[in-house]
Scaffold this active site. Sequence first.
Site: not given
Ligand code: THU
Length: 140
Positions: A54-56, A65, A67, A98, A101
């Site tokens: 994940n890259v916020e 996410c 994915e 999620c 994804c």
């Molecule tokens: N996140 C993912 O990378 N994949 C998922 O399927 C669920 C959520 C990440 C997004 C965010 O950076 C962190 O988890 C918290 O929601």
Amino acid sequence: MSRADAPVSGETVDWDALAALAREAMLRAYAPYSRFPVGAAALLEDGRTVSGCNVENASYGLTLCAECTLVGQIQLTGGGRIRAFACVDGNGDALMPCGRCRQLLYEFRAPGMQLMTTRGVRTMDEVLPDAFGPENLETD
Ligand code: THU
């Protein structure tokens, strides 16, 4: 990844090796806001493996996410279809993708695609039943 570590042998998926790849990716996550790093890994039909983290973003809603970056890697490294998929949280434990994804993964699924889930190995169809997909856009 060396041959011995390859996440597939014959028809059998090496889920431990795939989870290890996801954990390695998780360590590269950029998650300063949620502090919830995620890693994902996929075994493609042609035997390639790809991963993502994940890259916020300071604009929270723009977060990618794990994915998202994984499917980008699939396309960037030649395209292909996912045969097996694993996603892990910061403890290295299985994490359910999620909703959005699941849709991203569905687009790149191979027939019979499997996912490592919190309830064991499940198929894509079990994780996203009655999905909308590319076939729905075919008009004739
Ligand atoms: N996140 C993912 O990378 N994949 C998922 O399927 C669920 C959520 C990440 C997004 C965010 O950076 C962190 O988890 C918290 O929601």
